[in-house]
Design a protein around this motif. Structure first.
Motif, PDB file in Angstrom:
ATOM      1  N   TYR A  32     -62.187 -33.569 -62.444  1.00 51.56           N
ATOM      2  CA  TYR A  32     -63.464 -34.223 -62.175  1.00 51.56           C
ATOM      3  C   TYR A  32     -64.389 -33.305 -61.396  1.00 51.56           C
ATOM      4  N   MET A  34     -66.839 -33.727 -58.498  1.00 49.74           N
ATOM      5  CA  MET A  34     -67.031 -34.731 -57.460  1.00 49.74           C
ATOM      6  C   MET A  34     -68.319 -34.444 -56.698  1.00 49.74           C
ATOM      7  N   ARG A  71     -62.260 -30.363 -51.531  1.00 50.04           N
ATOM      8  CA  ARG A  71     -61.400 -31.287 -52.269  1.00 50.04           C
ATOM      9  C   ARG A  71     -59.942 -30.902 -52.083  1.00 50.04           C
ATOM     10  N   CYS A  95     -69.810 -41.644 -52.998  1.00 47.55           N
ATOM     11  CA  CYS A  95     -69.007 -40.656 -53.697  1.00 47.55           C
ATOM     12  C   CYS A  95     -69.136 -40.911 -55.196  1.00 47.55           C
ATOM     13  N   ALA A  97     -67.651 -39.535 -59.117  1.00 47.00           N
ATOM     14  CA  ALA A  97     -66.772 -38.715 -59.949  1.00 47.00           C
ATOM     15  C   ALA A  97     -67.370 -38.634 -61.340  1.00 47.00           C
TER      16      ALA A  97
END
Length: 114
Positions: A32, A34, A71, A95, A97
């Motif tokens: 992902y 992010m 991360r 947040c 994704a």
């Protein structure tokens, strides 16, 4: 379906620090991109920082040098370390994704005030 849960928001004095966390579900977390966004009442949600699957980072000019995104793929978590906070950093932080589709967390309030 990806679920995101933010934590770490709160009240901090100007010049202080906070670290936000975003825990994700899904076995493909490492793939992902992010990102952290923030939003204040009456304004559009704006990008704060992002990190790709290859750990390439990007920051808004207003936070560059003060905020750090990182991360931990083993923990399926993305972090936002916020230093030298200013009152104008006050916002709800979200947040996101991105992997084909986009998924959002519920947001966490950050208030910078004396």
């Amino acid at each position: 379906q990806v679920q995101l849960v933010e934590s770490g928001g709160g009240l901090v004095q100007p010049g202080g620090s906070l670290r936000l966390s975003c825990a994700a579900s899904g076995r493909l977390f490492s793939t992902y991109t992010m990102a952290w966004y923030r939003q204040t009442p009456g304004k559009q949600r704006e990008l704060v920082a992002s990190i790709t699957s290859g750990a390439r980072t990007n920051y808004a000019g207003s936070v560059k040098g003060r905020f750090t995104i990182s991360r931990d793929n083993a923990k399926k978590t993305v972090y936002l370390q916020m230093n030298s906070l200013k009152p104008e950093d006050t916002a709800v932080y979200y947040c996101k994704a991105a992997y084909g589709n986009e998924y959002w967390g519920q947001g966490t309030q950050v208030t910078v005030s004396s």
